[in-house]
Design a protein around this motif. Sequence first.
Motif, PDB file in Angstrom:
ATOM      1  N   HIS A 102       8.418 131.963  68.610  1.00  0.00           N
ATOM      2  CA  HIS A 102       9.240 132.568  69.665  1.00  0.00           C
ATOM      3  C   HIS A 102      10.537 131.790  69.835  1.00  0.00           C
ATOM      4  O   HIS A 102      10.553 130.563  69.719  1.00  0.00           O
TER       5      HIS A 102
ATOM      6  N   ASN B 205      12.343 133.294  74.925  1.00  0.00           N
ATOM      7  CA  ASN B 205      10.959 133.751  75.079  1.00  0.00           C
ATOM      8  C   ASN B 205      10.047 132.631  75.546  1.00  0.00           C
ATOM      9  O   ASN B 205       9.135 132.867  76.340  1.00  0.00           O
TER      10      ASN B 205
ATOM     11  N   TRP C 289       7.906 132.692  78.932  1.00  0.00           N
ATOM     12  CA  TRP C 289       6.471 132.441  78.875  1.00  0.00           C
ATOM     13  C   TRP C 289       6.072 131.383  79.906  1.00  0.00           C
ATOM     14  O   TRP C 289       5.084 131.550  80.626  1.00  0.00           O
TER      15      TRP C 289
ATOM     16  N   GLU D  24       0.035 132.274  66.043  1.00  0.00           N
ATOM     17  CA  GLU D  24       1.306 132.988  65.869  1.00  0.00           C
ATOM     18  C   GLU D  24       2.248 132.302  64.879  1.00  0.00           C
ATOM     19  O   GLU D  24       3.054 132.969  64.238  1.00  0.00           O
TER      20      GLU D  24
END
Length: 133
Positions: A20, A24, A28, A121
């Motif tokens: 990210h 982002n 978050w 991720e």
Amino acid sequence: MAELWLRSFAVALSTVRRAHDDDNVRRWFADVVVPQRETWVAVVDGVVCGLLVLSDAELEQLYLEPAWRGRGLGDQFIELAKTRRPNGLELWTFQVNESAQRFYVRHGFVEVERTDGLRNEEREPDARFVWRP
């Protein structure tokens, strides 16, 4: 907190592809971490120099300002986490983060699993560690 996370990640995990972008990560922290997790920070002279995030029995985040590494702050956060979760903790760390793995082992965590990273991720091989009292 997000700014500390970004700085620490860049230094400690420079070879890991971030999933990210900075904005982002900030969102978050603002929308998920702070309102939905048990979050602790260390502040010196008005500046966040360390953070600990717990979610159920998971030690989800432990990041320090790079200048604060090796000064005992991480040890204090681990003791706090163990106090808050006296029945045990687990965590994931990237396999390339050998210094973090040594740190956790020194604090009684045991490696119980390694993966190829396909479930995270970043797609980075990782390892799961567990501490039981």
